[in-house]
Motif scaffolding. Sequence first.
Motif, PDB file in Angstrom:
ATOM      1  N   VAL A  22       0.834  -1.195   0.000  1.00  0.00           N
ATOM      2  CA  VAL A  22       0.000   0.000   0.000  1.00  0.00           C
ATOM      3  C   VAL A  22       0.873   1.251   0.000  1.00  0.00           C
ATOM      4  CG1 VAL A  22      -1.774   1.260   1.276  1.00  0.00           C
ATOM      5  CG2 VAL A  22      -1.807  -1.235   1.227  1.00  0.00           C
ATOM      6  N   SER A  23       0.525   2.231  -0.858  1.00  0.00           N
ATOM      7  CA  SER A  23       1.225   3.512  -0.876  1.00  0.00           C
ATOM      8  C   SER A  23       0.865   4.303   0.376  1.00  0.00           C
ATOM      9  CB  SER A  23       0.835   4.315  -2.117  1.00  0.00           C
ATOM     10  OG  SER A  23       1.232   3.644  -3.277  1.00  0.00           O
ATOM     11  N   ALA A  24       1.730   5.228   0.749  1.00  0.00           N
ATOM     12  CA  ALA A  24       1.502   6.034   1.946  1.00  0.00           C
ATOM     13  C   ALA A  24       0.273   6.925   1.771  1.00  0.00           C
ATOM     14  CB  ALA A  24       2.727   6.893   2.227  1.00  0.00           C
ATOM     15  N   ALA A  25      -0.442   7.139   2.871  1.00  0.00           N
ATOM     16  CA  ALA A  25      -1.631   8.000   2.850  1.00  0.00           C
ATOM     17  C   ALA A  25      -1.201   9.458   2.742  1.00  0.00           C
ATOM     18  CB  ALA A  25      -2.447   7.792   4.116  1.00  0.00           C
ATOM     19  N   GLU A  26      -2.081  10.275   2.162  1.00  0.00           N
ATOM     20  CA  GLU A  26      -1.799  11.705   2.019  1.00  0.00           C
ATOM     21  C   GLU A  26      -1.712  12.351   3.402  1.00  0.00           C
ATOM     22  OE1 GLU A  26      -1.168  13.489  -0.762  1.00  0.00           O
ATOM     23  OE2 GLU A  26      -1.277  11.634  -1.913  1.00  0.00           O
ATOM     24  N   GLU A  27      -0.676  13.160   3.602  1.00  0.00           N
ATOM     25  CA  GLU A  27      -0.468  13.830   4.883  1.00  0.00           C
ATOM     26  C   GLU A  27      -1.233  15.148   4.985  1.00  0.00           C
ATOM     27  OE1 GLU A  27       1.381  12.704   7.526  1.00  0.00           O
ATOM     28  OE2 GLU A  27       1.705  10.839   6.440  1.00  0.00           O
ATOM     29  N   LYS A  28      -1.511  15.766   3.828  1.00  0.00           N
ATOM     30  CA  LYS A  28      -2.253  17.024   3.860  1.00  0.00           C
ATOM     31  C   LYS A  28      -3.120  17.152   2.611  1.00  0.00           C
ATOM     32  CE  LYS A  28       1.852  19.586   2.432  1.00  0.00           C
ATOM     33  NZ  LYS A  28       2.682  20.746   2.705  1.00  0.00           N
ATOM     34  N   THR A  29      -4.104  18.045   2.703  1.00  0.00           N
ATOM     35  CA  THR A  29      -5.038  18.250   1.607  1.00  0.00           C
ATOM     36  C   THR A  29      -4.382  19.079   0.506  1.00  0.00           C
ATOM     37  OG1 THR A  29      -5.928  20.299   2.519  1.00  0.00           O
ATOM     38  CG2 THR A  29      -6.974  18.237   3.218  1.00  0.00           C
ATOM     39  N   ALA A  30      -5.089  19.213  -0.614  1.00  0.00           N
ATOM     40  CA  ALA A  30      -4.574  20.025  -1.722  1.00  0.00           C
ATOM     41  C   ALA A  30      -4.415  21.484  -1.303  1.00  0.00           C
ATOM     42  CB  ALA A  30      -5.516  19.934  -2.911  1.00  0.00           C
ATOM     43  N   GLY A  31      -5.215  21.930  -0.347  1.00  0.00           N
ATOM     44  CA  GLY A  31      -5.131  23.307   0.156  1.00  0.00           C
ATOM     45  C   GLY A  31      -4.040  23.506   1.190  1.00  0.00           C
ATOM     46  N   GLY A  32      -3.361  22.438   1.598  1.00  0.00           N
ATOM     47  CA  GLY A  32      -2.246  22.546   2.525  1.00  0.00           C
ATOM     48  C   GLY A  32      -2.600  22.271   3.983  1.00  0.00           C
ATOM     49  N   ILE A  33      -3.813  21.823   4.267  1.00  0.00           N
ATOM     50  CA  ILE A  33      -4.222  21.533   5.642  1.00  0.00           C
ATOM     51  C   ILE A  33      -3.695  20.162   6.031  1.00  0.00           C
ATOM     52  CG2 ILE A  33      -6.190  21.166   7.171  1.00  0.00           C
ATOM     53  CD1 ILE A  33      -7.776  23.036   5.300  1.00  0.00           C
ATOM     54  N   LEU A  34      -2.981  20.084   7.171  1.00  0.00           N
ATOM     55  CA  LEU A  34      -2.461  18.816   7.664  1.00  0.00           C
ATOM     56  C   LEU A  34      -3.597  17.968   8.204  1.00  0.00           C
ATOM     57  CD1 LEU A  34       0.789  19.970   9.488  1.00  0.00           C
ATOM     58  CD2 LEU A  34       0.602  18.799   7.315  1.00  0.00           C
ATOM     59  N   LEU A  35      -3.591  16.679   7.857  1.00  0.00           N
ATOM     60  CA  LEU A  35      -4.636  15.763   8.289  1.00  0.00           C
ATOM     61  C   LEU A  35      -4.190  14.954   9.503  1.00  0.00           C
ATOM     62  CD1 LEU A  35      -5.687  14.359   4.814  1.00  0.00           C
ATOM     63  CD2 LEU A  35      -6.982  15.958   6.210  1.00  0.00           C
ATOM     64  N   ASN A  38      -6.692  10.017  12.174  1.00  0.00           N
ATOM     65  CA  ASN A  38      -8.040   9.470  12.059  1.00  0.00           C
ATOM     66  C   ASN A  38      -8.837  10.064  10.899  1.00  0.00           C
ATOM     67  OD1 ASN A  38      -8.380  11.962  13.164  1.00  0.00           O
ATOM     68  ND2 ASN A  38      -9.721  11.314  14.837  1.00  0.00           N
ATOM     69  N   ALA A  39      -8.349  11.117  10.266  1.00  0.00           N
ATOM     70  CA  ALA A  39      -9.053  11.733   9.134  1.00  0.00           C
ATOM     71  C   ALA A  39      -8.492  11.287   7.783  1.00  0.00           C
ATOM     72  CB  ALA A  39      -8.969  13.251   9.236  1.00  0.00           C
ATOM     73  N   LYS A  40      -7.384  10.559   7.796  1.00  0.00           N
ATOM     74  CA  LYS A  40      -6.779  10.112   6.538  1.00  0.00           C
ATOM     75  C   LYS A  40      -7.607   8.991   5.938  1.00  0.00           C
ATOM     76  CE  LYS A  40      -2.141  11.226   8.035  1.00  0.00           C
ATOM     77  NZ  LYS A  40      -0.868  10.676   8.488  1.00  0.00           N
ATOM     78  N   GLU A  41      -7.800   9.049   4.627  1.00  0.00           N
ATOM     79  CA  GLU A  41      -8.514   7.988   3.932  1.00  0.00           C
ATOM     80  C   GLU A  41      -7.572   6.833   3.632  1.00  0.00           C
ATOM     81  OE1 GLU A  41     -11.015   8.798   0.650  1.00  0.00           O
ATOM     82  OE2 GLU A  41     -11.542  10.783   1.392  1.00  0.00           O
ATOM     83  N   LYS A  42      -8.137   5.629   3.575  1.00  0.00           N
ATOM     84  CA  LYS A  42      -7.358   4.452   3.229  1.00  0.00           C
ATOM     85  C   LYS A  42      -6.891   4.596   1.778  1.00  0.00           C
ATOM     86  CE  LYS A  42      -7.821  -0.504   2.612  1.00  0.00           C
ATOM     87  NZ  LYS A  42      -8.731  -1.633   2.569  1.00  0.00           N
ATOM     88  N   PRO A  43      -5.591   4.466   1.520  1.00  0.00           N
ATOM     89  CA  PRO A  43      -5.089   4.581   0.140  1.00  0.00           C
ATOM     90  C   PRO A  43      -5.666   3.473  -0.739  1.00  0.00           C
ATOM     91  CG  PRO A  43      -3.284   4.616   1.715  1.00  0.00           C
ATOM     92  CD  PRO A  43      -4.519   4.247   2.473  1.00  0.00           C
ATOM     93  N   GLN A  44      -5.820   3.766  -2.015  1.00  0.00           N
ATOM     94  CA  GLN A  44      -6.328   2.796  -2.970  1.00  0.00           C
ATOM     95  C   GLN A  44      -5.309   2.506  -4.056  1.00  0.00           C
ATOM     96  OE1 GLN A  44     -10.207   5.231  -3.102  1.00  0.00           O
ATOM     97  NE2 GLN A  44     -10.651   3.313  -4.107  1.00  0.00           N
ATOM     98  N   VAL A  45      -4.079   2.950  -3.859  1.00  0.00           N
ATOM     99  CA  VAL A  45      -3.017   2.739  -4.838  1.00  0.00           C
ATOM    100  C   VAL A  45      -1.880   1.991  -4.161  1.00  0.00           C
ATOM    101  CG1 VAL A  45      -1.340   3.883  -6.336  1.00  0.00           C
ATOM    102  CG2 VAL A  45      -3.621   4.840  -6.077  1.00  0.00           C
ATOM    103  N   GLY A  46      -1.277   1.067  -4.892  1.00  0.00           N
ATOM    104  CA  GLY A  46      -0.156   0.332  -4.344  1.00  0.00           C
ATOM    105  C   GLY A  46       0.650  -0.337  -5.433  1.00  0.00           C
ATOM    106  N   GLU A  47       1.750  -0.959  -5.021  1.00  0.00           N
ATOM    107  CA  GLU A  47       2.636  -1.647  -5.960  1.00  0.00           C
ATOM    108  C   GLU A  47       2.521  -3.151  -5.765  1.00  0.00           C
ATOM    109  OE1 GLU A  47       7.380  -2.112  -6.998  1.00  0.00           O
ATOM    110  OE2 GLU A  47       6.721  -0.481  -5.708  1.00  0.00           O
TER     111      GLU A  47
END
Length: 103
Positions: A22-35, A38-47
Motif C-alpha cells: 500500500v502507498s503512503a496515505a496523504e499527509e495534507k489536503t490540496a489546500g495545505g491543511i495537515l490531516l 483518524n481523518a486520513k482515507e485508506k489509500p487505494q493505490v499500491g505496488e
Amino acid sequence: MAAVSLSVSTVKPLGDRVFVKVSAAEEKTAGGILLPDNAKEKPQVGEVVAVGPGKRDDKGARVEMEVNVGDKVLYSKYAGTDIKLGTDEYVLLSEKDILAVVN
C-alpha cells in the motif's frame, strides 16, 4: 501452536490473488491543511509485490494474470485483506478487485 514468521518473500498468493504494498496515505489536503491520523482515507493505490499463478477456466486451463510484479495499481476501496509486516502495510486481494494499472 507454532509461530509463523511472515515476510514479503515468504508470501505466495494462490489462484488469482495479488499481494500489493500500500502507498503512503496523504499527509495534507490540496489546500495545505495537515490531516490527523483518524481523518486520513485508506489509500487505494499500491505496488504489486507478488502474484498468484492465475485462476482456472471451465476446462481447467490457467488464465494468465493481467498484472505483474512491479505494476502500480488502483484497487477497490474496501477490497482484500489488510496485512501489516513490520512497518509496511500490504493488502491481499483478488485480481478482479484491481480497477486499473497506473503509470
